[in-house]
Design an enzyme around this catalytic site. Structure first.
Site, PDB file in Angstrom:
ATOM      1  N   ASN A 104       0.488  -1.516   0.206  1.00 59.17           N
ATOM      2  CA  ASN A 104      -0.514   0.487  -0.325  1.00 59.17           C
ATOM      3  C   ASN A 104       0.159   1.399   0.197  1.00 59.17           C
ATOM      4  O   ASN A 104       1.498   1.952   0.460  1.00 59.17           O
ATOM      5  CB  ASN A 104      -0.745  -0.204   1.435  1.00 59.17           C
ATOM      6  CG  ASN A 104      -1.606   1.175   1.504  1.00 59.17           C
ATOM      7  OD1 ASN A 104      -1.974   2.213   0.479  1.00 59.17           O
ATOM      8  ND2 ASN A 104      -2.623   1.556   2.419  1.00 59.17           N
TER       9      ASN A 104
ATOM     10  N   LYS B 218       0.184   4.331   0.107  1.00 66.64           N
ATOM     11  CA  LYS B 218      -0.230   5.211   0.645  1.00 66.64           C
ATOM     12  C   LYS B 218       0.115   6.694  -0.891  1.00 66.64           C
ATOM     13  O   LYS B 218      -0.321   6.500  -1.761  1.00 66.64           O
ATOM     14  CB  LYS B 218       0.113   5.914   1.903  1.00 66.64           C
ATOM     15  CG  LYS B 218      -0.098   4.660   2.727  1.00 66.64           C
ATOM     16  CD  LYS B 218       0.298   4.674   4.317  1.00 66.64           C
ATOM     17  CE  LYS B 218      -0.074   3.215   4.548  1.00 66.64           C
ATOM     18  NZ  LYS B 218       0.129   3.587   6.387  1.00 66.64           N
TER      19      LYS B 218
ATOM     20  N   HIS C 157      -9.442   1.122   5.105  1.00 71.37           N
ATOM     21  CA  HIS C 157      -7.728   1.055   6.450  1.00 71.37           C
ATOM     22  C   HIS C 157      -8.495   2.576   6.611  1.00 71.37           C
ATOM     23  O   HIS C 157      -8.845   3.305   6.799  1.00 71.37           O
ATOM     24  CB  HIS C 157      -6.972   2.215   5.053  1.00 71.37           C
ATOM     25  CG  HIS C 157      -5.536   2.105   5.232  1.00 71.37           C
ATOM     26  ND1 HIS C 157      -5.459   2.974   6.499  1.00 71.37           N
ATOM     27  CD2 HIS C 157      -4.546   1.593   5.249  1.00 71.37           C
ATOM     28  CE1 HIS C 157      -3.731   2.594   6.772  1.00 71.37           C
ATOM     29  NE2 HIS C 157      -3.874   2.134   6.041  1.00 71.37           N
TER      30      HIS C 157
ATOM     31  N   GLU D 236      -6.846   4.592   7.992  1.00 72.56           N
ATOM     32  CA  GLU D 236      -5.864   6.300   7.959  1.00 72.56           C
ATOM     33  C   GLU D 236      -7.572   6.997   6.776  1.00 72.56           C
ATOM     34  O   GLU D 236      -7.643   8.220   7.297  1.00 72.56           O
ATOM     35  CB  GLU D 236      -5.314   6.364   6.667  1.00 72.56           C
ATOM     36  CG  GLU D 236      -3.673   6.517   7.476  1.00 72.56           C
ATOM     37  CD  GLU D 236      -3.005   5.485   6.820  1.00 72.56           C
ATOM     38  OE1 GLU D 236      -2.972   5.096   5.512  1.00 72.56           O
ATOM     39  OE2 GLU D 236      -2.129   4.940   7.199  1.00 72.56           O
TER      40      GLU D 236
ATOM     41  N   GLU E 152      -4.645  -4.429  10.991  1.00 75.43           N
ATOM     42  CA  GLU E 152      -3.628  -3.630  10.858  1.00 75.43           C
ATOM     43  C   GLU E 152      -3.865  -2.508  12.574  1.00 75.43           C
ATOM     44  O   GLU E 152      -4.212  -1.352  12.082  1.00 75.43           O
ATOM     45  CB  GLU E 152      -4.277  -2.294   9.908  1.00 75.43           C
ATOM     46  CG  GLU E 152      -3.155  -3.054   8.440  1.00 75.43           C
ATOM     47  CD  GLU E 152      -3.065  -2.906   7.169  1.00 75.43           C
ATOM     48  OE1 GLU E 152      -2.254  -2.325   6.785  1.00 75.43           O
ATOM     49  OE2 GLU E 152      -3.267  -1.303   7.790  1.00 75.43           O
TER      50      GLU E 152
ATOM     51  N   GLY F 231       2.744   2.828  11.124  1.00 76.40           N
ATOM     52  CA  GLY F 231       4.170   3.526  10.808  1.00 76.40           C
ATOM     53  C   GLY F 231       5.138   4.028  11.566  1.00 76.40           C
ATOM     54  O   GLY F 231       5.476   5.351  11.540  1.00 76.40           O
TER      55      GLY F 231
ATOM     56  N   SER G 118       4.135  -1.095  10.463  1.00 79.82           N
ATOM     57  CA  SER G 118       5.227  -1.652  10.476  1.00 79.82           C
ATOM     58  C   SER G 118       6.141  -3.379  10.251  1.00 79.82           C
ATOM     59  O   SER G 118       7.420  -3.096  10.560  1.00 79.82           O
ATOM     60  CB  SER G 118       5.837  -1.598  12.099  1.00 79.82           C
ATOM     61  OG  SER G 118       5.516   0.019  11.868  1.00 79.82           O
TER      62      SER G 118
HETATM   63  P1  13P Z   1       3.018   0.595   7.190  1.00 84.37           P
HETATM   64  O1  13P Z   1       3.833  -0.210   7.304  1.00 84.37           O
HETATM   65  O2  13P Z   1       3.746   1.706   7.149  1.00 84.37           O
HETATM   66  O3  13P Z   1       3.323   0.554   8.926  1.00 84.37           O
HETATM   67  O4  13P Z   1       1.835   0.522   6.493  1.00 84.37           O
HETATM   68  C1  13P Z   1       1.014  -0.535   7.112  1.00 84.37           C
HETATM   69  C2  13P Z   1      -0.180  -0.115   6.920  1.00 84.37           C
HETATM   70  O5  13P Z   1      -0.949   0.750   6.967  1.00 84.37           O
HETATM   71  C3  13P Z   1      -0.591  -1.286   5.427  1.00 84.37           C
HETATM   72  O6  13P Z   1      -2.388  -0.302   5.177  1.00 84.37           O
END
Ligand code: 13P
Length: 255
Positions: A9, A11, A94, A96, A164, A170, A210
């Site tokens: 992903n 983002k 997600h 976010e 997640e 992140g 992560s």
């Molecule tokens: P990170 O791997 O950057 O922590 O992000 C995970 C994520 O939100 C994947 O959708």
């Protein structure tokens, strides 16, 4: 038998030319890894170009979001009809989207329905926030998110769920394999309760938060964890290829 699954992903990162560059760097190596379903989810504006680049390869394309209506006066939105010419998968729910853009469980449910009825395979994301985790509410939150996301949906095995935990995204502070597998077992039990046991055994459930080439083995060594949804590390070609390679190798060994 669930086929291992690793998705990147990206983002809100990469311009079109940057996205193309990353694909050039990883495509040949990814393409050669056969035992894993590999999916790249770049930003919307790169989908057309990357769709063409992935043509004739075993690497699949996914979008990071979509609206639940197929067309109409929804300025700025992208519909399942538009995506299905380009993508096989779409990430929905997600954290976010939930926390920065106010997506409720009801909206996520409408999006899952719209994706499935337009032949897109949803990657449904669920996960608790830090304060919910610390208050011992992980299962309550996950149960609500999964149950409401799947409300009124006929059993389908082509759904992928990503666990997640918000506190692990992140932050460089991944969950432990033990924490991840406990919640993933719980998610499968929730799916079994909503649909049935045999469908629940077909649904792939990933860990995300992560994930790197250094910790991927800890997760996928559990037979219940079918792969990973990778954020930051999926923007680095060598990292992502290594994550997919390790997944292929370990899943083959524990089969
Ligand atoms: P990170 O791997 O950057 O922590 O992000 C995970 C994520 O939100 C994947 O959708």
């Amino acid at each position: 038998m669930r086929i291992p699954f690793v998705a990147g992903n990206w983002k809100m990162n990469t311009t079109v030319s940057e996205a193309e560059k990353i694909v050039i760097e990883m495509l040949e190596k990814l393409d050669r890894i056969e035992e894993v379903e590999k999916v790249l989810c770049p930003p919307f504006v790169s989908l057309v170009s990357i769709h063409m680049m992935l043509h004739d390869s075993s690497v699949k394309l996914g979008a990071q979001n979509m609206y639940f209506e197929t067309k109409g006066a929804y300025t700025g939105e992208i519909s399942p009809l538009m995506l299905r010419e380009l993508c096989e998968f779409v990430i929905l729910g997600h954290s976010e989207r939930r926390w920065y853009f106010g997506e409720t469980d009801e909206i996520v449910n409408k999006k899952i329905k719209a994706a499935l009825s337009n032949n897109l395979k949803p990657i449904l994301c669920v996960g608790e926030r830090l304060e919910e985790n610390e208050a011992g509410k992980t299962e309550e939150v996950i149960n609500r998110q999964v149950t409401e996301a799947l409300n009124g949906i006929e059993p389908v095995s082509n759904l992928v769920i990503a666990y997640e935990p918000v506190w692990a995204i992140g932050t460089g502070k991944a969950a432990s394999g033990e924490q991840a597998v406990a919640t993933i077992r719980f998610i499968r039990a929730v799916v079994a309760k909503i649909w049935d046991e045999s469908i629940a055994l077909d649904v792939r459930i990933l860990y995300g938060g992560s994930v790197t080439s250094t910790n991927i083995a800890e997760f996928i060594s559990y037979p219940e964890i079918d792969g990973a949804l990778v954020g930051g590390a999926s923007l680095k070609a060598d990292e992502f290829v290594s994550i997919v390679e390790q997944t292929a190798k370990i899943k083959k060994r524990i089969k």
